[in-house]
Motif scaffolding. Structure first.
Motif, short mmCIF file in Angstrom:
data_model
loop_
_atom_site.label_atom_id
_atom_site.label_comp_id
_atom_site.label_asym_id
_atom_site.label_seq_id
_atom_site.Cartn_x
_atom_site.Cartn_y
_atom_site.Cartn_z
N CYS A 1 0.84 -1.21 0.00
CA CYS A 1 0.00 0.00 0.00
C CYS A 1 0.87 1.25 0.00
O CYS A 1 2.07 1.20 0.20
CB CYS A 1 -0.90 0.00 1.22
N GLY A 2 0.23 2.39 -0.21
CA GLY A 2 0.94 3.67 -0.21
C GLY A 2 0.36 4.61 0.83
O GLY A 2 -0.86 4.62 1.07
N ILE A 3 1.22 5.38 1.48
CA ILE A 3 0.76 6.36 2.45
C ILE A 3 1.19 7.76 2.02
O ILE A 3 2.17 7.94 1.30
CB ILE A 3 1.29 6.08 3.88
N ALA A 4 0.44 8.74 2.47
CA ALA A 4 0.79 10.15 2.28
C ALA A 4 0.30 10.89 3.51
O ALA A 4 -0.80 10.61 4.01
CB ALA A 4 0.15 10.71 1.02
N ALA A 5 1.08 11.82 4.01
CA ALA A 5 0.68 12.59 5.18
C ALA A 5 1.23 14.00 5.05
O ALA A 5 2.38 14.20 4.65
CB ALA A 5 1.19 11.94 6.47
N VAL A 6 0.39 14.97 5.40
CA VAL A 6 0.76 16.39 5.34
C VAL A 6 0.44 17.02 6.69
O VAL A 6 -0.71 16.96 7.15
CB VAL A 6 -0.01 17.12 4.22
N ARG A 7 1.44 17.60 7.32
CA ARG A 7 1.24 18.31 8.58
C ARG A 7 1.64 19.76 8.36
O ARG A 7 2.83 20.10 8.20
CB ARG A 7 2.09 17.67 9.67
N LEU A 8 0.65 20.64 8.31
CA LEU A 8 0.93 22.06 8.10
C LEU A 8 1.60 22.66 9.32
O LEU A 8 1.22 22.39 10.46
CB LEU A 8 -0.37 22.81 7.79
N MET B 1 -0.92 11.47 -3.23
CA MET B 1 -1.60 10.20 -3.43
C MET B 1 -1.69 9.84 -4.91
O MET B 1 -1.49 8.69 -5.29
CB MET B 1 -2.99 10.26 -2.80
N GLU B 2 -1.99 10.82 -5.73
CA GLU B 2 -2.10 10.56 -7.16
C GLU B 2 -0.78 10.06 -7.74
O GLU B 2 -0.74 9.17 -8.59
CB GLU B 2 -2.56 11.82 -7.90
N LYS B 3 0.33 10.62 -7.26
CA LYS B 3 1.64 10.22 -7.78
C LYS B 3 2.12 8.90 -7.18
O LYS B 3 3.19 8.41 -7.53
CB LYS B 3 2.66 11.34 -7.54
N GLN B 4 1.33 8.33 -6.27
CA GLN B 4 1.60 6.99 -5.75
C GLN B 4 0.44 6.04 -6.06
O GLN B 4 0.32 4.99 -5.43
CB GLN B 4 1.84 7.04 -4.24
N GLU C 1 -5.14 20.94 9.86
CA GLU C 1 -3.68 21.00 9.75
C GLU C 1 -3.02 19.64 9.55
O GLU C 1 -1.88 19.56 9.07
CB GLU C 1 -3.10 21.65 11.01
N ILE C 2 -3.69 18.57 9.95
CA ILE C 2 -3.14 17.22 9.77
C ILE C 2 -4.00 16.49 8.76
O ILE C 2 -5.21 16.31 8.95
CB ILE C 2 -3.11 16.44 11.10
N LEU C 3 -3.38 16.05 7.67
CA LEU C 3 -4.10 15.39 6.58
C LEU C 3 -3.40 14.08 6.24
O LEU C 3 -2.20 14.06 5.96
CB LEU C 3 -4.15 16.30 5.35
N LEU C 4 -4.15 12.99 6.29
CA LEU C 4 -3.60 11.66 6.04
C LEU C 4 -4.29 11.03 4.84
O LEU C 4 -5.49 11.21 4.64
CB LEU C 4 -3.81 10.75 7.27
N GLY C 5 -3.52 10.29 4.05
CA GLY C 5 -4.08 9.62 2.88
C GLY C 5 -3.51 8.24 2.71
O GLY C 5 -2.33 7.99 3.00
N HIS C 6 -4.34 7.31 2.24
CA HIS C 6 -3.92 5.91 2.10
C HIS C 6 -4.45 5.32 0.81
O HIS C 6 -5.59 5.54 0.41
CB HIS C 6 -4.44 5.09 3.29
N LEU C 7 -3.59 4.57 0.14
CA LEU C 7 -3.95 3.82 -1.07
C LEU C 7 -3.75 2.35 -0.78
O LEU C 7 -2.67 1.95 -0.34
CB LEU C 7 -3.05 4.25 -2.24
N ARG C 8 -4.77 1.57 -1.03
CA ARG C 8 -4.73 0.19 -0.55
C ARG C 8 -4.94 -0.82 -1.67
O ARG C 8 -5.75 -0.63 -2.56
CB ARG C 8 -5.80 -0.04 0.51
N TYR C 9 -4.17 -1.91 -1.55
CA TYR C 9 -4.46 -3.13 -2.28
C TYR C 9 -4.97 -4.15 -1.26
O TYR C 9 -4.32 -4.38 -0.24
CB TYR C 9 -3.22 -3.69 -2.95
N PRO D 1 9.06 0.93 2.94
CA PRO D 1 9.69 2.24 2.73
C PRO D 1 8.91 3.39 3.34
O PRO D 1 7.68 3.32 3.48
CB PRO D 1 9.70 2.36 1.20
N CYS D 2 9.61 4.45 3.68
CA CYS D 2 8.97 5.69 4.13
C CYS D 2 9.96 6.84 3.98
O CYS D 2 11.14 6.71 4.33
CB CYS D 2 8.53 5.60 5.60
N HIS D 3 9.48 7.97 3.43
CA HIS D 3 10.33 9.14 3.22
C HIS D 3 9.68 10.37 3.83
O HIS D 3 8.45 10.43 4.00
CB HIS D 3 10.57 9.35 1.72
#
Length: 641
Positions: free
Chosen positions: A9-16, A41-44, A116-124, A259-261
């Protein structure tokens, strides 16, 4: 990859790091954070298309107003649909006067994802029934913000059954079938315990009730409670979570399997499974994006304080090599170089397979993920030919017989020829349930470029990996054979996949691997049925040992054969049936040594070698053989080991 895998799966998180008003003043929109989340999310999107979820936590919301929001979906193109619905809702509220879209405070109060905290997940979905309730992020609600918890991740726990048993022994009622629920409840349990201790301390100290929430929030030690939760986890994971008070954390397993960056700027702290999306979305340089260290937990308190702590002792670094071979997008500069190196590493095997006959060989690839490695193979072949030509010219000069015809023969008529022979019709869906009709559809998933391969030529087709061999046999080789080559050589940039994975990839059933099938077929042809039974008994005995003492007994299935013998049997097994073609098929696999040389730094290769990085892996591989021998399908780590 011709054998499609659901995976990783893919994760994305944005903390302003600034108030919403800052982003409105600078960028002209209060939805800067939400827009960045969508782009990450779109790019993952390659990492998960079965389900999508987004979550938001708002900081410092007045009592009585909601502060945690979540949307999930499993519709076709759920990612675009979720964001489209939210933008539509945003515009509708502005149009009806419910919210002033030019007033950041109004947006934060009224729009669910104006936080201010935004989380996103892409799942298989990797097993069982899959519905919206299986999508991340998972949410554990409470009327205490400091006990409300949202969790998502890219992970698989090999000991989920044992972890569930711990919950039962505490008196809890876990929901079986998903290790995500197990992780959520485990972290939630320690959060409750930590919260209760803080509450009692403050109560006993005489702190009034209305003054407790900010004091609990300040004292909440997220890193400690998550470390306590993770002490028994066995698996590969990147997990991201947020507490209702605005504390946020991201953690990576001690071996760095998943992985995580991370990117930190003055405006934002952002996380993603892959590096390049962070670079592109935030216009960052490659050295600004850092990998989260294995075994570490990054916490961001509600006041914006960032800390990096170690939650587990250092372990051998074994990142999943399939990230390099297939999963991650190839526009990462390091992955691009490594995939090209994997292609180039096959040159000597390819040259031997075609007997050096470049003048009657066409080189191509199986679309689409093998394309980068194909460019590496072609570079390697050209270098090989340049060296041959140079040696021949020098010899001719020395012997005094260098002529224009000789130069033409050396270079122009015997140079590697690359063509795009195979094309994938991505939208073709095999919806016919009858096996015969379905096979006919499968055989047309790929198409070819006619006229570039002459009858009698060799055709070399590069793929990034061969797992089950089904698509190769039923589709790819059938369509390639229509070009009437004398020989088709299929090259895999990955070695033979011999063992199941239990850390996130959907390839957990041993009997489905073409390499395993080939080894078993060779044993049966030689009359060694007793060995297959003995390995079964050895695996059963292995599972009676303490988990930390278990080893991989399935290796004995492969020990009797060379890599070349198994490859030859695979070549025989994938030969297409019922076609009017009598050419030869040869399947070539990357060697483990060349794979390791192609990848920069350490890499995990347990699906090739059987050397698992955790005790759960050794338990799982033995259980997988037992299930195969008994004719039982399903994931071997769904049951207690």
């Amino acid at each position: 990859m011709s054998d499609f895998l659901k995976h990783e799966c893919g994760i994305a998180a944005v903390r302003l790091r600034k108030p919403l008003a800052y982003y409105y003043d600078r960028y002209g929109t209060c939805l800067w954070g939400l827009n960045k989340l969508f782009l990450l999310m779109e790019k993952q999107h390659n990492r998960g298309q079965d389900g999508t979820g987004i979550g938001c936590v708002k900081l410092d919301m007045p009592i009585g107003q909601p502060y945690v929001h979540r949307r999930r979906g499993i519709e076709k193109d759920a990612l675009a649909q979720i964001f489209r619905k939210e933008i539509k809702s945003f515009s509708k509220m502005a149009r009806k006067g419910i919210m002033d879209q030019n007033d950041p405070s109004s947006v934060k109060k009224n729009f669910d994802f104006g936080g201010e905290i935004l989380l996103g997940h892409l799942r298989y979905g990797t097993s069982g029934e899959f519905d919206e309730g299986s999508c991340h992020p998972y949410l554990r609600r409470s009327n205490w913000p400091t006990r409300t918890l949202m969790v998502m991740g890219n992970f698989n726990m090999t000991n989920a059954a044992a972890l569930n048993q711990v919950l039962i022994e505490r008196g809890q009622h876990p929901v079986f079938g998903t290790d995500t629920q197990t992780v959520l409840e485990e972290i939630g349990y320690h959060l409750d315990e930590h919260h209760t201790d803080l509450y009692r301390q403050l109560r006993d100290a005489g702190v009034p009730g209305d003054q407790m929430p900010p004091k609990i929030s300040e004292a909440l030690d997220v890193a400690r409670l998550v470390a306590e939760s993770a002490s028994a986890w066995d698996g590969g994971y990147t997990i991201c979570g947020a507490v209702g008070n605005g504390d946020m954390f991201v953690m990576r397993d001690p071996r760095g399997i998943r992985p995580c960056h991370m990117l930190i700027t003055d405006e934002v702290v952002a996380f993603a499974s892959e590096r390049v999306p962070l670079m592109t979305v935030f216009e960052a340089e490659v050295d600004q994006v850092k990998a989260v260290d294995p075994g570490s937990i990054i916490t961001i308190k509600s006041d914006g304080t960032i800390s990096d702590a170690v939650f587990a002792p250092p372990q051998k670094y074994t990142p999943c090599s399939f990230e390099k071979i297939y999963f991650s997008r190839g526009n990462d500069p390091q992955i691009y170089r490594e995939r090209k190196a994997m292609g180039a590493a096959l040159v000597s095997q390819v040259v031997a397979s075609i007997n050096g006959a470049f003048d009657k060989t066409v080189f191509s690839f199986i679309p689409n993920t093998a394309e980068t490695a194909y460019h590496g193979l072609m570079d390697g072949l050209r270098l090989y030919r340049r060296q041959e030509v140079r040696a021949s010219i020098l010899k001719a000069v020395e012997e005094g017989n260098l002529t224009p015809d000789l130069v033409d023969d050396l270079i122009l008529r015997n140079w590697p020829c690359g063509e795009k022979v195979a094309h994938k019709d991505i939208k073709l869906r095999t919806f016919i349930s009858q096996e015969k009709g379905r096979d006919q559809l499968v055989s047309h998933v790929y198409d070819i470029t006619y006229g570039v391969v002459k009858p009698g030529d060799y055709l070399v087709a590069l793929d990034d990996s061969i797992v089950r061999g089904t698509t190769l046999k039923k589709s790819i080789l059938k369509i390639l054979a229509r070009t009437k080559p004398s020989k088709i050589v299929v090259c895999s940039t990955a070695p033979q996949i011999r063992y199941p994975d239990c850390y996130g990839i959907d390839m957990s059933e041993l009997g489905k691997f073409i390499a395993f099938q080939a080894a078993v077929a060779l044993h049966r042809r030689a009359g060694r049925h007793a060995l297959l039974d003995q390995v079964y008994e050895d695996c059963r005995a292995e599972l009676q040992k303490p988990a930390a003492e278990r080893t991989n007994r399935v290796c004995a299935i492969y020990d009797a054969f060379t890599d070349e013998e198994i490859s030859a049997e695979i070549s025989r097994m994938v030969y297409p049936e019922k076609i009017e073609w009598d050419g030869e098929v040869e399947v070539i696999f990357q060697s483990i040594e060349n794979l390791r040389a192609s990848i920069k730094g350490p890499s995990g290769d347990w699906y090739f070698t059987g050397n698992y990085p955790t005790a759960g892996g050794f338990s799982m591989v033995n259980a997988a053989y037992i299930r195969w021998h008994e004719g039982v399908s399903g994931r071997s780590y769904d049951l207690p080991l």
